[in-house]
Write an enzyme that holds these catalytic residues in place. Sequence first.
Site, short mmCIF file in Angstrom:
data_model
loop_
_atom_site.label_atom_id
_atom_site.label_comp_id
_atom_site.label_asym_id
_atom_site.label_seq_id
_atom_site.Cartn_x
_atom_site.Cartn_y
_atom_site.Cartn_z
N PHE A 184 0.75 -1.59 0.13
CA PHE A 184 -0.53 -0.15 -0.09
C PHE A 184 1.03 1.46 0.16
CE2 PHE A 184 -3.82 2.80 1.57
CZ PHE A 184 -4.29 2.80 0.61
N VAL A 215 0.54 -1.73 5.81
CA VAL A 215 1.09 -2.14 7.21
C VAL A 215 0.26 -2.67 8.34
CG1 VAL A 215 1.94 -0.71 8.79
CG2 VAL A 215 2.27 0.34 6.49
N TYR A 216 -0.88 -3.12 8.24
CA TYR A 216 -1.63 -3.84 9.38
C TYR A 216 -1.56 -5.16 8.78
CZ TYR A 216 -5.26 -4.57 12.04
OH TYR A 216 -6.17 -5.45 13.58
N ALA A 221 4.03 2.97 4.51
CA ALA A 221 4.47 4.31 5.31
C ALA A 221 2.83 4.27 5.24
CB ALA A 221 4.39 4.78 3.42
N VAL A 222 2.00 5.16 6.13
CA VAL A 222 0.43 5.16 6.38
C VAL A 222 0.32 6.75 6.12
CG1 VAL A 222 -0.96 4.90 8.47
CG2 VAL A 222 1.24 3.17 8.58
N ILE A 223 -0.73 6.62 5.64
CA ILE A 223 -0.56 8.08 5.00
C ILE A 223 -1.99 8.91 5.79
CG2 ILE A 223 -1.24 9.99 3.27
CD1 ILE A 223 1.41 8.17 2.84
N ALA A 249 -8.84 11.73 5.92
CA ALA A 249 -9.59 12.73 6.67
C ALA A 249 -10.63 12.17 7.72
CB ALA A 249 -11.24 12.66 6.06
N HIS A 290 -8.06 6.84 11.04
CA HIS A 290 -7.58 5.36 10.39
C HIS A 290 -5.89 5.49 10.51
CE1 HIS A 290 -7.82 1.43 8.30
NE2 HIS A 290 -7.74 1.90 7.64
N ARG A 303 10.85 11.05 3.95
CA ARG A 303 11.22 10.62 4.75
C ARG A 303 11.48 9.22 4.44
NH1 ARG A 303 6.41 12.14 8.95
NH2 ARG A 303 7.00 14.48 9.16
#
Length: 150
Positions: free
Chosen positions: A11, A43-44, A67-69, A72, A75, A115
Amino acid sequence: MVRIAVVVSEFNYDVTQLMLQKALEHAKFLGAEVTYVVKVPGVYDIPTLLRDLVAKEEVDAVVTLGAVIQGATKHDEVVAHQAARKILDISVESGKPITLGIIGPGANRMQALERVEEYAKRAVEAAVKLARRKKTLREAKYAGSTVFID
């Protein structure tokens, strides 16, 4: 030679593929052998395969990349926190270092791209250092004076 495995999230592939490339380059630079690269959907999902990897004799440490973006909702926080908690749990239970090269939560796409190199390199470096120090600690013998392991 330290043998590491890398688990990378698919993801946000534009970010994580760059992370994987930097991680592989840095592992080579540090003289570590990458024995496995395992891709997971997100990632989960990273903790799902960690137990199998740490059980392998040819793996001294595992690097996790993802990477957890920020979106809104919150989550991203739930995903990143739960994954990090479980990754640490598996590391402690197995006795093998598992390092966290996961960008987020709270990062936007631009921040994540900025990053990539830092997070990938730091995760690999930590894995290599921990694996080497763990080996040194196992072989160390106290002989009346402080043993420094660094």
